[in-house]
Each structure stands twice: as C-alpha cells, then as structure tokens.
Motif scaffolding. Structure first.
Motif, mmCIF file in Angstrom:
data_model
loop_
_atom_site.group_PDB
_atom_site.id
_atom_site.type_symbol
_atom_site.label_atom_id
_atom_site.label_comp_id
_atom_site.label_asym_id
_atom_site.label_seq_id
_atom_site.Cartn_x
_atom_site.Cartn_y
_atom_site.Cartn_z
ATOM 1 N N ASP A 224 0.614 -1.128 -0.142
ATOM 2 C CA ASP A 224 -0.183 0.095 0.151
ATOM 3 C C ASP A 224 1.089 1.069 0.001
ATOM 4 O OD1 ASP A 224 -1.495 2.365 0.858
ATOM 5 O OD2 ASP A 224 -2.947 0.920 1.696
ATOM 6 N N ALA A 225 0.985 1.802 -1.220
ATOM 7 C CA ALA A 225 1.880 3.120 -1.252
ATOM 8 C C ALA A 225 1.143 4.380 -0.673
ATOM 9 C CB ALA A 225 2.196 3.343 -2.781
ATOM 10 N N GLY A 226 1.083 4.352 0.535
ATOM 11 C CA GLY A 226 0.589 5.661 1.361
ATOM 12 C C GLY A 226 -0.258 5.218 2.512
ATOM 13 N N VAL A 227 0.179 4.555 3.582
ATOM 14 C CA VAL A 227 -0.691 4.188 4.818
ATOM 15 C C VAL A 227 -0.570 5.339 5.911
ATOM 16 C CG1 VAL A 227 -1.102 2.742 6.496
ATOM 17 C CG2 VAL A 227 -0.427 1.611 4.430
ATOM 18 N N GLY A 228 -1.814 6.094 6.019
ATOM 19 C CA GLY A 228 -1.756 7.076 6.791
ATOM 20 C C GLY A 228 -3.012 8.038 6.140
ATOM 21 N N VAL A 229 -2.604 9.378 6.292
ATOM 22 C CA VAL A 229 -3.526 10.712 5.776
ATOM 23 C C VAL A 229 -2.989 10.937 4.408
ATOM 24 C CG1 VAL A 229 -4.799 12.440 6.192
ATOM 25 C CG2 VAL A 229 -4.263 10.906 7.901
ATOM 26 N N LEU A 230 -3.295 10.508 3.305
ATOM 27 C CA LEU A 230 -2.816 10.750 2.109
ATOM 28 C C LEU A 230 -3.330 12.240 1.715
ATOM 29 C CD1 LEU A 230 -2.768 7.445 1.795
ATOM 30 C CD2 LEU A 230 -2.580 7.795 -0.733
ATOM 31 N N THR A 231 -2.471 12.744 0.844
ATOM 32 C CA THR A 231 -3.074 14.027 0.291
ATOM 33 C C THR A 231 -4.327 14.081 -0.392
ATOM 34 O OG1 THR A 231 -0.791 14.877 -0.254
ATOM 35 C CG2 THR A 231 -2.508 16.002 -1.400
ATOM 36 N N GLY A 232 -5.456 14.729 -0.044
ATOM 37 C CA GLY A 232 -6.634 14.772 -0.501
ATOM 38 C C GLY A 232 -7.576 13.760 -0.046
ATOM 39 N N SER A 233 -7.031 12.959 0.998
ATOM 40 C CA SER A 233 -7.929 11.871 1.634
ATOM 41 C C SER A 233 -8.222 12.430 3.178
ATOM 42 C CB SER A 233 -7.134 10.738 1.643
ATOM 43 O OG SER A 233 -7.792 9.474 2.322
ATOM 44 N N PRO A 234 -9.585 12.075 3.304
ATOM 45 C CA PRO A 234 -9.969 12.646 4.683
ATOM 46 C C PRO A 234 -9.959 11.683 5.774
ATOM 47 C CG PRO A 234 -12.030 11.628 3.411
ATOM 48 C CD PRO A 234 -10.563 11.637 2.544
ATOM 49 N N HIS A 235 -9.375 10.353 5.615
ATOM 50 C CA HIS A 235 -9.246 9.380 6.532
ATOM 51 C C HIS A 235 -7.658 8.930 6.543
ATOM 52 C CE1 HIS A 235 -10.204 7.644 2.648
ATOM 53 N NE2 HIS A 235 -9.146 6.665 3.046
ATOM 54 N N ASP A 236 -7.531 8.094 7.986
ATOM 55 C CA ASP A 236 -6.283 7.745 8.248
ATOM 56 C C ASP A 236 -6.504 5.974 8.195
ATOM 57 O OD1 ASP A 236 -3.868 6.747 9.556
ATOM 58 O OD2 ASP A 236 -3.764 8.256 11.067
ATOM 59 N N SER A 237 -5.673 5.673 7.170
ATOM 60 C CA SER A 237 -5.928 4.197 6.958
ATOM 61 C C SER A 237 -4.976 3.229 7.949
ATOM 62 C CB SER A 237 -5.510 3.744 5.508
ATOM 63 O OG SER A 237 -4.155 4.263 5.261
ATOM 64 N N PHE A 238 -4.230 3.827 8.779
ATOM 65 C CA PHE A 238 -3.219 3.064 9.626
ATOM 66 C C PHE A 238 -3.856 2.132 10.736
ATOM 67 C CE2 PHE A 238 -0.793 2.713 13.437
ATOM 68 C CZ PHE A 238 0.352 1.856 13.164
ATOM 69 N N HIS A 239 -4.735 2.732 11.258
ATOM 70 C CA HIS A 239 -5.378 2.044 12.540
ATOM 71 C C HIS A 239 -6.410 0.754 11.884
ATOM 72 C CE1 HIS A 239 -3.804 4.716 15.295
ATOM 73 N NE2 HIS A 239 -4.036 5.722 14.961
ATOM 74 N N PRO A 240 -6.825 1.051 10.944
ATOM 75 C CA PRO A 240 -7.828 -0.231 10.191
ATOM 76 C C PRO A 240 -6.841 -1.372 9.813
ATOM 77 C CG PRO A 240 -8.824 1.795 9.460
ATOM 78 C CD PRO A 240 -7.592 2.210 10.014
ATOM 79 N N TYR A 241 -5.642 -1.158 9.263
ATOM 80 C CA TYR A 241 -4.528 -2.166 8.916
ATOM 81 C C TYR A 241 -4.462 -2.959 9.769
ATOM 82 C CZ TYR A 241 -3.373 -1.444 3.838
ATOM 83 O OH TYR A 241 -3.526 -1.407 2.573
ATOM 84 N N VAL A 242 -3.994 -2.140 10.983
ATOM 85 C CA VAL A 242 -3.298 -2.787 12.280
ATOM 86 C C VAL A 242 -4.436 -3.519 12.830
ATOM 87 C CG1 VAL A 242 -2.657 -2.555 14.630
ATOM 88 C CG2 VAL A 242 -1.711 -0.950 12.995
ATOM 89 N N SER A 243 -5.775 -3.059 12.803
ATOM 90 C CA SER A 243 -6.676 -3.991 13.583
ATOM 91 C C SER A 243 -7.056 -5.145 12.712
ATOM 92 C CB SER A 243 -8.263 -3.056 13.436
ATOM 93 O OG SER A 243 -9.280 -3.728 13.836
ATOM 94 N N ILE A 244 -7.258 -5.152 11.370
ATOM 95 C CA ILE A 244 -7.370 -6.261 10.699
ATOM 96 C C ILE A 244 -6.041 -7.399 10.703
ATOM 97 C CG2 ILE A 244 -7.268 -7.347 8.096
ATOM 98 C CD1 ILE A 244 -8.715 -4.785 7.380
ATOM 99 N N ALA A 245 -4.894 -6.710 10.739
ATOM 100 C CA ALA A 245 -3.567 -7.880 11.388
ATOM 101 C C ALA A 245 -3.904 -8.436 12.720
ATOM 102 C CB ALA A 245 -2.400 -6.932 11.136
ATOM 103 N N GLU A 246 -4.304 -7.603 13.798
ATOM 104 C CA GLU A 246 -4.575 -8.183 15.007
ATOM 105 C C GLU A 246 -5.467 -9.282 14.871
ATOM 106 O OE1 GLU A 246 -3.240 -4.330 17.992
ATOM 107 O OE2 GLU A 246 -5.401 -4.639 17.227
ATOM 108 N N ASN A 247 -6.448 -9.278 14.202
ATOM 109 C CA ASN A 247 -7.557 -10.130 14.031
ATOM 110 C C ASN A 247 -7.285 -11.331 13.130
ATOM 111 O OD1 ASN A 247 -9.831 -9.549 16.005
ATOM 112 N ND2 ASN A 247 -9.277 -7.532 14.994
ATOM 113 N N GLY A 248 -6.051 -11.320 12.552
ATOM 114 C CA GLY A 248 -5.681 -12.419 11.603
ATOM 115 C C GLY A 248 -6.545 -12.304 10.159
ATOM 116 N N GLY A 249 -7.017 -11.002 9.785
ATOM 117 C CA GLY A 249 -7.700 -10.985 8.446
ATOM 118 C C GLY A 249 -6.909 -10.905 7.147
ATOM 119 N N PHE A 250 -5.676 -10.795 7.330
ATOM 120 C CA PHE A 250 -4.731 -10.751 6.116
ATOM 121 C C PHE A 250 -4.350 -12.160 5.633
ATOM 122 C CE2 PHE A 250 -4.020 -6.265 7.196
ATOM 123 C CZ PHE A 250 -4.716 -5.775 6.126
#
Length: 557
Positions: A224-250
């Motif tokens: 993922d070429a930009g995990v965080g708050v990308l320019t022009g994006s209203p959301h931070d994708s970091f915490h959802p990534y961690v949440s899925i990983a913690e629950n074995g979702g990847f």
C-alpha cells in the motif's frame, strides 16, 4: 519429511527459480512447499493427500502488486464507481442513476473518471451540474490527482475567484478567473475535508473487499503506497490496517508504506512513523502465512504530467514557463531520506517527471548511496533520463513501474503526449532501457488509478498495446499501434516483475514470489500458459484459482 496436504500435478509449473525454471509437480504441507517434481512429490504423497490435477493448465507463483492503494480502491467500489466505463455520456448517465438511487446522501461521491472524454481534457462543474445540482458532488480522477466538483460543492467549500491556490495544489480557473470545478493535488482538501466522515469500520470493510478482489486476480501480496492520511484523503488508514492484522484478517502478504505527511514537522514525523512501525511489528506472525509489515516510507515528490504537475527538466510543450510541481526541494528531500535511512526504513518515492527522478536519485544516493540491505524504490518514472537509470542500477534502486500505462490509449494520446517535448516522449515508460541498464523492474498497478489485473499489465509490457477487454483502451490506436515498440520486454521478464521482483520490492521475496521448496505455497493457476499463447492474446488469460499460504482464497465459478 511430513506428508503432503496437497499435490499439484498434470500441468506446467513456471517457478521463477532460475535454477529450476519449470517443474511438473509441487507438494505443500501446512502452507509451505515441501517438494518439487513428480518423484519427490510422490515420496510425500499419502492416503490423506489431496491430489489436484491441473489438467494441462499452468501454475505460476502468486502475483504481488508493489504499488497500490487498496483503501481508496475499496472505498471507491462502495461509491459511484466509474472505473469500468469510459465516455462522457456514460459517466453522466451513471452519476445521474447513482444520485437518483441515493436520494438521502448529503454528498454524491465517486471516482474513476478519465480526462480524455472531456473537452480540452478536463471536466467542468457545469458537466456535473447537469446531473447533480441539488447537493454537493465530488468525483476523484482515476489517477487521484484531480477532483471534479459541482457548483454546489464549490459554494459549500467557500471556493471563489478570490480563493488562492493552497501550498502543493491548484484551483483551476477559467479566463475570467472563476473556478471551473477542477481541483488538483492538495487543493482537493478544501472539499474532501467536508465529506461525511469515513469510519474505521468503513476502511476495514474496504480493505477486506480489496483483498478479495486482489485474490480474484491471482494477487497474494501488495504494498500500500501510502498508509496514513494521504493528500486529498479525509481518513487515516493506519489503524484499520493494524486492526485487521491483529485479528488475523490478512490472508495475503502486505507491506504498509507509511505516508510521509508534508504538513507535519520533520522531527515529529520521524517519531510518528517509528511508532507506527513498532505497533505493526507487535502483531507480526509467521511471514509465510501472510500478515502486515511496515518497512517502507512513501514520499510524494511531484504530481502527474496530464495536469502539468509532474516535475520536468525542460518545460512542457506549449507551456514555456511550466516545469511542474515539486512537493519538496532538494535539500528537504535529502534531509528526509537521511533521517529514514538512519532509522532503517526503505524509501519509496513518487517521481513521474525526469526532474523529480533526478532529485529522487540524488537523495537516495547521497553519502555514497544506500546500504546493500535497503530496498529503495522510485515509483512511476513516466519520463526517465537514461543517465538516471545508470545511477539507479549502480545503487540498486528499484524502478517501481506500472506497465498498464505504457500504451497509446486516448488518455495518453489526447491529454499527455501533446504536453511533452519530442525527447521527453522518447523517454516515456522505457522498460527495456531500464532492464538493459541493469535496473530491477518491480511491477505494480497504482489501483484504483488503473486496473490491478497483472495479466493485463503483462500484456502491455510485452506488446505495448492495450488488452482486448480493457474499457480504457478500445480504440484502434491503443489496440494496434505500440508505444515505443522497442521498449517491449519478454513474457518471462514481465512475469518476474509481478512475482519475484515485486515480492522483493515488498520485502517478501524470502518467503514468496517463486515456487521453491521452503517458500510459502502462493500460487495462481491460469487457464493457459503465458509462454505459449500468441502475445496479442496474453491479456485474455484467466486466473482460475488463487492459493495463498496453501489456502484456496479464490476459485473461479
């Protein structure tokens, strides 16, 4: 030696292992390859072993995508998605239909438009007003560098003829000085910050849907070429990534390239990305089975040529004083790269224009160049000076390129090539030149900028023409006239770019990217052999099965 859980045989296996390019059988146990070849596989076959007859089909390593934006792609699939159509009236018809079906939405949101369908290559607010005028509407371009809004959205955002361009962005205005409804780069944030809130649950859902989509295309890992708050994006994708990983979702091998936020002071940003890497390392598991790692930082250095924001050494044709837009000057970039290297990060720099590429290579080779263990990469390289390629090869810098773009489709012919000088055009997506210079080629899609289908990407890399079924390349020129035909590469080189070398760029080549004993059982089963079909039909090959760490994650109906 354990007994195999499953053995694949009865077809051709292309391994991407130079010491054993092909095999006729492969055995797996507990998600790992334990044997290759009929004789060795027979020795680990027991009564409970499932034997899968390939019936003449072809097994290859699972694909990796070294540059994608699956959060944006997944969210886009849940909104008014224009990705799979191409045309002015089809866009307006779909938007009108979507708005009618979602009367309670406060904003009408979507993505995926291509500029070539509009007069002069750019949409206007009046186009969108014609189908949505009762509420604000905003549509992100397919390349995510432009946002098309209607008049109501401009009013809500308070954008007028007096509104200045923000740092790192541009509000397009007509000859009378009035905003046209097109916002480039960071100017989009004047509008995106007003969108209805995107929740962490929304982002998690988008990521899970993107993973399913990747699996349907044979893709078992991505960066993922930009995990965080990308320019022009209203959301931070970091915490959802961690949440899925913690629950074995990847059930995929995922690399988070942490976004370098130019709005955050340098020292604070360094600490933030270190904390985020540590948080992800805390949920590490068996890398053979997939999961999440944060070894890379993504830096956006310039924009794109289509809107004159890609940074060029020479001016754009017809725009004598326009050389593009740089997000960082040379000194700033070198400071950032030095700080990242000191903290053991790989660096992933977006550089479309040749001037951006020069500054990127300068920064990545300062102080005698990167250490051998670093996997620095420059993404896109639309226009590449051969002199920079030689420096990249010497320093081991990866060219992270998007092969689907290297064809003469209407977007390129109508909106990009007219802006480039002849010498710039001759250095446009020069994959064979990169290969010949000794630069490692890693392939990605930049999805949702373009399709994440690796088969289509291979087709373009090999033919330099559009796949038969790509909706954005249906004209005769795109289908039949190669873009710089001498820059074609072979099927084997294209396959390597999407498997072993993409896995290398993502930091997973030790466990994936090739079919070898000891590696993860990551496979894609194809209906035909890419080395045997006529090259013009390469894009018609179909993924029938995807296996990730021994788990069948996709089966074609």
């Amino acid at each position: 030696m354990p007994t195999a859980d499953r053995v694949y045989r009865g077809g051709t296996i292309h391994t991407m292992d130079p010491t054993r390019p092909t095999a006729d059988a492969v055995a797996i146990h507990d998600g790992t390859i334990i044997a290759m070849g009929e004789t060795d596989c027979a020795a680990v076959t027991g009564a409970a072993t499932e034997v899968v007859d390939l019936s003449g089909r072809t097994l290859i390593p699972g694909f990796h995508d070294s540059h994608a934006h699956p959060v944006l792609g997944g969210l886009g699939m849940a909104e008014c998605n224009l990705d799979n159509i191409h045309g002015y009236q089809p866009y307006l018809d779909r938007i009108a239909e979507y708005a009618e079906e979602h009367p309670d939405d406060k904003w009408v949101l979507g993505s995926g438009w291509y500029g070539d369908v509009f007069t002069d290559g750019f949409p206007h607010r009046r186009d969108l007003d014609s189908v949505v005028s009762d509420r604000p509407a905003a549509f992100t371009s397919h390349d995510a560098h432009g946002t098309w809004v209607n008049t109501r959205a401009l009013e809500v955002a308070g954008i007028t003829r007096k509104t200045p361009d923000p740092d790192g962005g541009r509000i397009v205005k007509d000859t009378d000085g009035n905003p046209t409804g097109l916002l480039f780069e960071s100017a989009a944030e004047l509008v995106t910050g007003l969108f209805p809130s995107v929740t962490s649950a929304d982002v998690e859902r988008a990521l899970r849907n993107s993973q399913k989509y990747f699996h349907s295309l044979g893709v078992v890992g991505w960066q993922d070429a930009g995990v965080g708050v990308l320019t022009g994006s209203p959301h931070d994708s970091f915490h959802p990534y961690v949440s899925i990983a913690e629950n074995g979702g990847f059930v995929s091998k995922v690399t988070a390239a942490l976004w370098w936020d130019r709005a955050v002071p340098y020292a604070q940003q360094i600490e933030t990305i270190k904390e985020r890497r540590a948080a992800i390392q805390g949920v590490d598991g068996d890398r053979r089975r997939g999961g999440l790692q944060a070894t890379v930082v993504k830096i956006m250095l310039d924009g794109v040529c289509e809107n004159l924001t890609g940074a060029l050494k020479r001016s754009y044709r017809g725009h004598d004083h326009e050389h593009g837009l740089l997000m960082f000057d040379a000194a700033e970039l070198k400071e950032i790269v030095s700080g990242l290297e000191a903290n053991d990060f790989d660096v992933h720099i977006h550089a479309v224009g040749d001037q951006a590429l020069k500054l990127a290579v300068d920064a990545l080779t300062q102080n005698d160049g990167p250490s051998p263990e670093r996997r620095h990469q420059v993404a896109h390289l639309d226009i590449a000076d051969p002199a920079e390629l030689a420096r990249m090869a010497e320093a081991g810098i990866i060219a992270n390129v998007q092969p689907l773009w290297a064809r003469r489709d209407s977007v390129l012919v109508d909106t990009k090539l007219p802006l480039l000088q002849e010498d710039q055009q001759s250095h446009h997506f020069i994959f064979a030149s990169m290969r010949d210079a000794g630069v490692r080629l890693s392939f990605g899609s930049d999805w949702p900028v373009s399709s994440p289908d690796p088969i289509w990407g291979m087709h373009v890399a090999v033919n330099r023409t559009a796949p038969h079924n790509d909706p954005h390349g249906q004209d005769d020129v795109a289908q039949n006239e190669p873009l710089l035909g001498e820059e074609k590469i072979t099927v084997g080189q294209a396959l390597r770019g999407y498997t072993l070398d993409a896995a290398y760029a993502n930091g997973y080549d030790d466990v994936s990217g090739s079919v070898e004993v000891g590696k993860s059982a990551d496979f894609a089963i194809l209906d035909r052999d890419p080395f045997e079909v006529d090259s013009v039909d390469l894009g018609d090959i179909v993924v029938e099965t995807t296996v990730s760490a021994g788990v069948v994650v996709y089966q074609r109906a």
